[in-house]
Scaffold this active site. Structure first.
Site, PDB file in Angstrom:
ATOM      1  N   HIS A  35      86.553 -28.476  -0.752  1.00 38.92           N
ATOM      2  CA  HIS A  35      87.527 -29.021   0.203  1.00 38.92           C
ATOM      3  C   HIS A  35      87.987 -30.418  -0.227  1.00 38.92           C
ATOM      4  CE1 HIS A  35      87.280 -25.931   3.332  1.00 38.92           C
ATOM      5  NE2 HIS A  35      86.027 -25.791   2.950  1.00 38.92           N
ATOM      6  N   GLU A  45      90.486 -32.006   0.620  1.00 42.19           N
ATOM      7  CA  GLU A  45      91.105 -32.778   1.715  1.00 42.19           C
ATOM      8  C   GLU A  45      90.117 -33.742   2.373  1.00 42.19           C
ATOM      9  OE1 GLU A  45      90.295 -29.606   1.776  1.00 42.19           O
ATOM     10  OE2 GLU A  45      89.789 -28.849   3.762  1.00 42.19           O
ATOM     11  N   CYS A  80      89.219 -23.204  -0.685  1.00 41.87           N
ATOM     12  CA  CYS A  80      88.026 -22.476  -0.235  1.00 41.87           C
ATOM     13  C   CYS A  80      88.385 -21.011   0.033  1.00 41.87           C
ATOM     14  CB  CYS A  80      87.399 -23.178   0.961  1.00 41.87           C
ATOM     15  SG  CYS A  80      85.635 -22.842   1.086  1.00 41.87           S
TER      16      CYS A  80
END
Ligand code: GLN
Length: 545
Positions: free
Chosen positions: A517, A519, A383
């Site tokens: 993102h 994650e 990001c």
């Protein structure tokens, strides 16, 4: 209809209720049940989207674009069930909706009150969207006795009365502290906490007792007697060596069996714990280790990068290596001492610049990207990290003033605000300088990958992926051409071809920047391919240095 498990906490905060809820849900799931977990947050923010990561840890974003409490990340990582907007409610949201309805005149002149209007709204939230779930676990944030959580407790009390006798269960998480001077575990705080809960009309069925030392049988019996539960329902929850051990540990202490018993279920299939056994085996028996430098802003508080931290560990599980994370404050690379960056980053096997907001530390992040690019150290930009990578490449391409409009006016807006974009619901628009809350590109968006890109190969050859977003600014497509000339390849774009989603460098062993993102979607038993790839590259790097 689903069965409901209400999880409250007592004595102190930070007992790990979220992890406990996630672990219990995963154990029930391992027995073949369909589970869902919900979080009730008593604070007055409408959602955690505007809260500082310093105060509240990371904001966890769901596929449907909700900005939620980080506990939903635990839930999703432990159960694999994608969290939704309807899984997180705050007092702020409840009051906002009620007040909007009151203004519209929906209450037809009635006096609007905490009981029944607020409590009814909470009950509706708990009961909504049950679609075929066997168990819905509802975690109440905060600690019993807080003024803020009273309407939630009252709503639970009412639900326990209104639903069938064996349809709800109350699990109370407490602390059994060890007093070193006396050499004893103390049960009194648990007794007080249960009494407090009982005074609100909720009798716990299962007590989960967090403790640093084993709870002797006599103490367990004492808690049972004073707290009016079965001895077997007093579950010792000792500190675990890793969060990944928690489901297995709670299972060994009988938590899931006791919960099922509380519902009168005696014929449940035994749990299939093979996934957790595999995860713990990989976690506790690594065959190597790598060190990753995360150059960010909120590095003093690990919870601010909770999912990132977990996803890096998952990348390690995929490669059977231990991942050491060095949290580095980007600002230290902005001082006079230019040797600082070399001394800090040289020992790293991989460098990651995570998401973030605001200008602070941005020059340090850009310097870290440059170090990684020039020294050919594996680099992962997420990001804001991808935006910094694009600015760094633009500067290398000769745009000395390349910057982001997030940091103020610039003549070279390599990263800029967008006011219009497409989502599944159609054209989205916002005004420059509009509200901060809920005005970002949020949630799952599709990206199209170039078939021959490095990133597509990591995604197993996929050319269409869906990942979660949370950002206001975008890499400006007007700079794609000069950046590609400089060596940065735009390997992923939004389906309309307008918004850059992924950049990579073919002239580098592993250099990937993503606008989303990844994650948020990584799981211990299903590590995200980009994190698995990043750690594999770091492992290669560790063999070189
Ligand atoms: N601050 C940047 C933006 O709003 C990046 C956000 C992020 O990293 N999540 O676009």
């Amino acid at each position: 209809m689903a069965r409901f498990i209400f999880i409250t906490g007592g004595v102190v905060s930070s007992l790990g209720k979220g992890l406990m809820a996630a672990s219990l849900a995963s154990l029930l799931q391992a027995r073949g049940y369909k589970v869902r977990i919900r979080k009730f947050d008593p604070y007055l923010n409408v959602d955690p989207g505007t809260m500082s990561p310093y105060q509240h840890g990371e904001v966890y974003v769901t596929d449907d674009g909700a900005e939620t409490d980080l506990d939903l990340g635990h839930y999703e990582r432990f159960t694999g069930v994608s969290a939704r907007q309807s899984d997180n409610i705050t007092s702020g949201r409840v009051y906002r909706d009620i007040i909007a309805r009151e203004r519209r005149g929906d209450y037809l002149g009635a006096t609007v009150q905490v009981i029944p209007h607020v409590t009814d709204a909470i009950k509706q939230f708990a009961l909504a969207d049950q679609d075929g779930h066997d168990f819905i676990l509802c975690e109440i944030g905060g600690t019993v006795g807080d003024i803020e959580s009273l309407p939630f407790m009252e709503a639970i009390r009412q639900l326990r009365n209104e639903l069938e006798p064996l349809q709800t269960l109350s699990v109370h998480v407490t602390l059994v502290p060890y007093i070193a001077a006396a050499g004893e575990l103390k049960t009194k705080p648990t007794q007080h906490s249960v009494r407090e809960l009982a005074s609100l009309g909720i009798k716990p069925d299962v007590l989960l007792c967090r403790a640093e030392h084993p709870i002797p049988d006599a103490e367990r019996q004492k808690i049972a007697n004073f707290c009016n539960v079965r001895r077997e329902a007093v579950i010792p929850a000792l500190d675990a060596p890793s969060i990944y051990s928690v489901p297995l540990q709670y299972h060994a202490e009988g938590l899931d069996a006791e919960v099922l018993r509380g519902f009168g279920i005696t014929d449940a299939p035994p749990p299939d714990l093979s996934a957790w056994n595999d995860v713990t085996d990989r976690y506790f028996n690594p065959e190597g280790e790598v060190t990753i430098g995360v150059v960010g802003k909120y590095v003093g508080l690990p919870d601010a990068y909770k999912s990132l931290n977990e996803a890096l560990v998952h990348g390690g599980l995929a490669n059977r290596v231990k991942v050491n994370i060095k949290w580095i404050d980007a600002e230290i690379f902005e001082g006079e001492d230019e040797g600082e960056i070399v001394s800090q980053l040289e020992p790293m096997h991989g460098i990651l610049v995570p998401g973030g907001f605001g200008e602070r530390g941005s020059e340090g992040k850009i310097a870290s990207v440059r170090f990684a690019r020039e020294r050919k150290v594996p680099f992962f930009g997420i990001c804001l990290g991808m935006q910094m990578a694009c600015i760094e490449s633009a500067r290398a391409a000769g745009f000395a003033e390349a910057s982001s409009t997030e940091f103020g006016e610039t003549r070279e807006p390599v990263v800029g605000i967008i006011t219009e974009w497409m989502s599944e619901e159609g054209l989205q628009q916002r005004e420059e300088g509009g509200d901060l809350g809920g005005t970002m590109r949020l949630g799952a968006y599709e990206a199209k990958l170039s078939a021959n890109s490095h990133t597509a190969s990591m995604y197993g050859g996929a050319t269409s992926i869906s990942e979660r977003h949370r950002h206001r600014y975008e890499v400006n497509s007007a700079y794609i051409e000069p950046l590609e000339k400089q060596g940065l390849v735009f390997a992923g774009m939004s389906p309309d071809g307008l918004l850059p989603e992924i950049v990579e460098r073919p002239d580098h062993p592993w250099f990937v920047g993503v606008q989303f993102h990844p994650e948020l979607k990584s799981k211990p038993f299903d590590p995200h391919p980009l994190f698995a790839g990043f750690i594999a590259a770091a492992l290669e790097q560790s063999r070189l240095v």
